[in-house]
Design a protein around this motif. Structure first.
Motif, PDB file in Angstrom:
ATOM      1  N   THR A 173     -36.713  82.152  10.651  1.00 18.95           N
ATOM      2  CA  THR A 173     -37.661  83.248  10.429  1.00 18.95           C
ATOM      3  C   THR A 173     -38.520  83.473  11.671  1.00 18.95           C
ATOM      4  O   THR A 173     -39.166  82.543  12.152  1.00 18.95           O
ATOM      5  CB  THR A 173     -38.610  82.923   9.255  1.00 18.95           C
ATOM      6  OG1 THR A 173     -37.829  82.647   8.097  1.00 18.95           O
ATOM      7  CG2 THR A 173     -39.555  84.077   8.970  1.00 18.95           C
ATOM      8  N   PRO A 205     -49.926  93.414   5.935  1.00 19.97           N
ATOM      9  CA  PRO A 205     -49.344  93.096   4.626  1.00 19.97           C
ATOM     10  C   PRO A 205     -48.925  91.630   4.533  1.00 19.97           C
ATOM     11  O   PRO A 205     -48.755  90.966   5.554  1.00 19.97           O
ATOM     12  CB  PRO A 205     -48.125  94.018   4.549  1.00 19.97           C
ATOM     13  CG  PRO A 205     -47.776  94.323   5.957  1.00 19.97           C
ATOM     14  CD  PRO A 205     -49.066  94.314   6.721  1.00 19.97           C
ATOM     15  N   SER A 206     -48.743  91.146   3.317  1.00 16.61           N
ATOM     16  CA  SER A 206     -48.302  89.773   3.102  1.00 16.61           C
ATOM     17  C   SER A 206     -47.009  89.515   3.850  1.00 16.61           C
ATOM     18  O   SER A 206     -46.120  90.368   3.883  1.00 16.61           O
ATOM     19  CB  SER A 206     -48.059  89.522   1.613  1.00 16.61           C
ATOM     20  OG  SER A 206     -49.287  89.508   0.946  1.00 16.61           O
ATOM     21  N   GLY A 207     -46.928  88.377   4.473  1.00 13.24           N
ATOM     22  CA  GLY A 207     -45.701  87.976   5.141  1.00 13.24           C
ATOM     23  C   GLY A 207     -45.588  88.436   6.581  1.00 13.24           C
ATOM     24  O   GLY A 207     -44.586  88.176   7.242  1.00 13.24           O
ATOM     25  N   CYS A 208     -46.614  89.125   7.104  1.00 14.12           N
ATOM     26  CA  CYS A 208     -46.496  89.662   8.467  1.00 14.12           C
ATOM     27  C   CYS A 208     -46.845  88.635   9.543  1.00 14.12           C
ATOM     28  O   CYS A 208     -46.744  88.923  10.734  1.00 14.12           O
ATOM     29  CB  CYS A 208     -47.338  90.924   8.641  1.00 14.12           C
ATOM     30  SG  CYS A 208     -49.103  90.600   8.728  1.00 14.12           S
ATOM     31  N   LYS A 250     -49.886  86.570   9.539  1.00 16.98           N
ATOM     32  CA  LYS A 250     -51.323  86.340   9.742  1.00 16.98           C
ATOM     33  C   LYS A 250     -51.670  84.847   9.671  1.00 16.98           C
ATOM     34  O   LYS A 250     -52.358  84.320  10.539  1.00 16.98           O
ATOM     35  CB  LYS A 250     -52.147  87.118   8.706  1.00 16.98           C
ATOM     36  CG  LYS A 250     -51.872  88.611   8.688  1.00 16.98           C
ATOM     37  CD  LYS A 250     -52.726  89.348   7.681  1.00 16.98           C
ATOM     38  CE  LYS A 250     -52.512  88.986   6.227  1.00 16.98           C
ATOM     39  NZ  LYS A 250     -51.170  89.298   5.696  1.00 16.98           N
ATOM     40  N   SER A 251     -51.200  84.193   8.636  1.00 11.10           N
ATOM     41  CA  SER A 251     -51.511  82.758   8.488  1.00 11.10           C
ATOM     42  C   SER A 251     -50.902  81.952   9.620  1.00 11.10           C
ATOM     43  O   SER A 251     -51.521  81.006  10.119  1.00 11.10           O
ATOM     44  CB  SER A 251     -50.955  82.208   7.167  1.00 11.10           C
ATOM     45  OG  SER A 251     -51.528  82.876   6.099  1.00 11.10           O
ATOM     46  N   THR A 252     -49.699  82.324   9.996  1.00 11.18           N
ATOM     47  CA  THR A 252     -49.035  81.633  11.105  1.00 11.18           C
ATOM     48  C   THR A 252     -49.871  81.759  12.372  1.00 11.18           C
ATOM     49  O   THR A 252     -50.105  80.768  13.074  1.00 11.18           O
ATOM     50  CB  THR A 252     -47.631  82.236  11.327  1.00 11.18           C
ATOM     51  OG1 THR A 252     -46.886  82.113  10.111  1.00 11.18           O
ATOM     52  CG2 THR A 252     -46.898  81.532  12.456  1.00 11.18           C
ATOM     53  N   ARG A 306     -43.116  93.859  10.071  1.00 10.92           N
ATOM     54  CA  ARG A 306     -41.981  93.152  10.667  1.00 10.92           C
ATOM     55  C   ARG A 306     -41.794  93.636  12.076  1.00 10.92           C
ATOM     56  O   ARG A 306     -41.879  94.834  12.302  1.00 10.92           O
ATOM     57  CB  ARG A 306     -40.701  93.381   9.848  1.00 10.92           C
ATOM     58  CG  ARG A 306     -40.625  92.525   8.623  1.00 10.92           C
ATOM     59  CD  ARG A 306     -39.945  91.222   8.928  1.00 10.92           C
ATOM     60  NE  ARG A 306     -40.507  90.134   8.139  1.00 10.92           N
ATOM     61  CZ  ARG A 306     -40.930  88.981   8.644  1.00 10.92           C
ATOM     62  NH1 ARG A 306     -40.911  88.748   9.909  1.00 10.92           N
ATOM     63  NH2 ARG A 306     -41.382  88.048   7.873  1.00 10.92           N
TER      64      ARG A 306
HETATM   65  P1  ADP Z   1     -49.015  86.188   6.063  1.00  7.19           P
HETATM   66  O1  ADP Z   1     -50.097  85.183   6.258  1.00  7.19           O
HETATM   67  O2  ADP Z   1     -49.237  87.431   6.831  1.00  7.19           O
HETATM   68  O3  ADP Z   1     -48.751  86.473   4.619  1.00  7.19           O
HETATM   69  P2  ADP Z   1     -47.263  84.097   7.040  1.00  7.19           P
HETATM   70  O4  ADP Z   1     -47.785  83.780   8.394  1.00  7.19           O
HETATM   71  O5  ADP Z   1     -47.643  83.189   5.940  1.00  7.19           O
HETATM   72  O6  ADP Z   1     -47.661  85.597   6.678  1.00  7.19           O
HETATM   73  O7  ADP Z   1     -45.696  84.167   7.081  1.00  7.19           O
HETATM   74  C1  ADP Z   1     -44.972  84.959   8.039  1.00  7.19           C
HETATM   75  C2  ADP Z   1     -43.469  84.808   7.801  1.00  7.19           C
HETATM   76  O8  ADP Z   1     -43.099  83.469   8.124  1.00  7.19           O
HETATM   77  C3  ADP Z   1     -43.056  85.026   6.360  1.00  7.19           C
HETATM   78  O9  ADP Z   1     -41.790  85.611   6.369  1.00  7.19           O
HETATM   79  C4  ADP Z   1     -43.012  83.632   5.804  1.00  7.19           C
HETATM   80  O10 ADP Z   1     -42.100  83.544   4.728  1.00  7.19           O
HETATM   81  C5  ADP Z   1     -42.522  82.828   7.004  1.00  7.19           C
HETATM   82  N1  ADP Z   1     -42.988  81.432   7.001  1.00  7.19           N
HETATM   83  C6  ADP Z   1     -44.276  81.007   6.913  1.00  7.19           C
HETATM   84  N2  ADP Z   1     -44.340  79.663   6.977  1.00  7.19           N
HETATM   85  C7  ADP Z   1     -43.067  79.227   7.097  1.00  7.19           C
HETATM   86  C8  ADP Z   1     -42.441  77.939   7.232  1.00  7.19           C
HETATM   87  N3  ADP Z   1     -43.169  76.821   7.255  1.00  7.19           N
HETATM   88  N4  ADP Z   1     -41.101  77.892   7.337  1.00  7.19           N
HETATM   89  C9  ADP Z   1     -40.359  79.004   7.339  1.00  7.19           C
HETATM   90  N5  ADP Z   1     -40.868  80.249   7.236  1.00  7.19           N
HETATM   91  C10 ADP Z   1     -42.196  80.365   7.115  1.00  7.19           C
END
Ligand code: ADP
Ligand code: ADP
Length: 226
Positions: free
Chosen positions: A17, A38-41, A43-45, A211
Motif C-alpha cells: 500500500t 478523506p479516510s484512508g488518504c 493522514k495518520s501515516t 489517492r
Molecule cells: P487516514 O489517517 O487518512 O485515514 P491512514 O494513514 O490511516 O489514513 O492510511 C493510509 C493508507 O495506508 C490506507 O490505505 C490504509 O489502509 C493503509 N495503511 C495504514 N496503516 C497500514 C499498515 N500498518 N499496513 C498496511 N497498510 C496500512
C-alpha cells in the motif's frame, strides 16, 4: 526555525500500500495546521512519521528545533493525542498525566504541581483522584490532552481526537484546544476529515488527496481562529 520539515516523503507499507506520495511540509512555530482529507488518504501515516513513530520509505524528515536522540528521533518535544484516549485504567487521572514525567525520571512530589496545573488547564483539577472509568468520554479526552502537554512539547499532534464524541462535547473541546493553543503557543497539527472543523480551528489547512496520499493544496488563512 522550523518545527518540522518533511521533504518528498513517501510511505509504502510492506503489503504494497502506497500510503503517502511525495509529501513535503514545513511546519513553522506557533502554527495550528489542520491535515484534512478523506479516510484512508494517509493522514495518520503522515502524523506518525512526524512524531517519529513510523519511518518514511523515501524522503527526509527533520525536526530542526528539537533535541534529537541516538535513534535520530525528537525527544520529549512531541505530544500525541490519539482518537482513543488510551488511558491506563488502573491509574488515577493524576497517575495518567504524571506518566510521561515518571518515564523521564521525575518524582511524584516534584511533578505534582505541573500535573495539577495541566489538569486545571483542562478543567479537571477536581478529578485528580478519579479513575478513567468514572469519567465521560469528553473528560477522558481532556485527560489525554493534559497528558500530552505535561512535558511542554513544542509540537502537539492530534489524530481525529474528538471523532467519537457527540457534537456538543466536540465543539467544547475544540474551543478548549484553541484556548490551550493561544495560551501555550504550542504548534499544533490536527488531523480531521471535517471541513468545518479545519476551518474553525486552524490558520493553515493542508488538504490531502484521496489517492495516492498526496498533498493537494496548502491554504494559509489570514485570520487565525480566536
Ligand atoms: P487516514 O489517517 O487518512 O485515514 P491512514 O494513514 O490511516 O489514513 O492510511 C493510509 C493508507 O495506508 C490506507 O490505505 C490504509 O489502509 C493503509 N495503511 C495504514 N496503516 C497500514 C499498515 N500498518 N499496513 C498496511 N497498510 C496500512
Ligand atoms: P506508582 O503510581 O505508585 O508509581 P505504579 O504506577 O507502578 O505505582 O502502579 C500503581 C498500581 O497499579 C500498583 O498497585 C500496581 O501494582 C498496579 N499496576 C501497575 N501496572 C499494572 C498493570 N499493567 N496491570 C494492572 N495493574 C498494574
Amino acid at each position: 526555525r522550523l518545527v518540522v520539515t518533511m521533504q518528498n516523503v513517501s510511505k509504502m507499507f510492506s503489503n504494497g500500500t502506497l500510503a503517502l506520495k511525495d509529501m513535503s511540509l514545513d511546519v513553522r512555530p506557533g502554527e495550528f495546521i489542520s491535515l484534512l482529507g478523506p479516510s484512508g488518504c494517509g493522514k495518520s501515516t503522515a502524523l506518525r512519521i512526524i512524531a517519529g513513530l513510523g519511518q518514511a520509505s523515501t524522503g527526509t524528515i527533520d525536526w530542526p528545533s528539537s533535541k534529537i536522540n541516538s535513534k535520530g528521533l525528537p525527544e520529549g518535544d512531541v505530544g500525541f493525542v490519539f482518537q482513543e484516549p488510551t488511558l491506563m485504567p488502573w491509574q488515577t487521572v493524576f497517575g495518567n498525566v504524571y506518566l510521561p514525567l515518571k518515564l523521564r525520571g521525575v518524582s511524584k512530589s516534584a511533578a505534582r504541581e505541573k500535573v495539577m496545573e495541566n489538569l486545571a488547564s483542562v478543567g479537571l483539577a477536581d478529578f485528580a483522584e478519579a479513575y478513567p472509568r468514572e469519567l465521560s468520554g469528553g473528560m477522558k479526552m481532556r485527560v489525554s490532552i493534559a497528558r500530552a502537554l505535561v512535558t511542554r512539547p513544542k509540537l502537539l499532534l492530534m489524530d481525529e481526537p474528538f471523532a467519537a464524541l457527540d457534537e456538543i462535547t466536540r465543539q467544547k473541546l475544540n474551543d478548549d484546544v484553541l484556548d490551550l493553543w493561544a495560551r501555550t503557543g504550542v504548534t499544533v497539527i490536527f488531523v480531521t476529515h471535517s471541513v468545518y472543523e479545519s476551518a474553525y480551528l486552524s490558520n493553515r489547512i493542508v488538504v490531502m488527496r484521496a489517492r495516492p496520499g498526496q498533498v493537494f493544496s496548502d491554504l494559509e488563512i489570514d485570520q487565525p481562529a480566536e
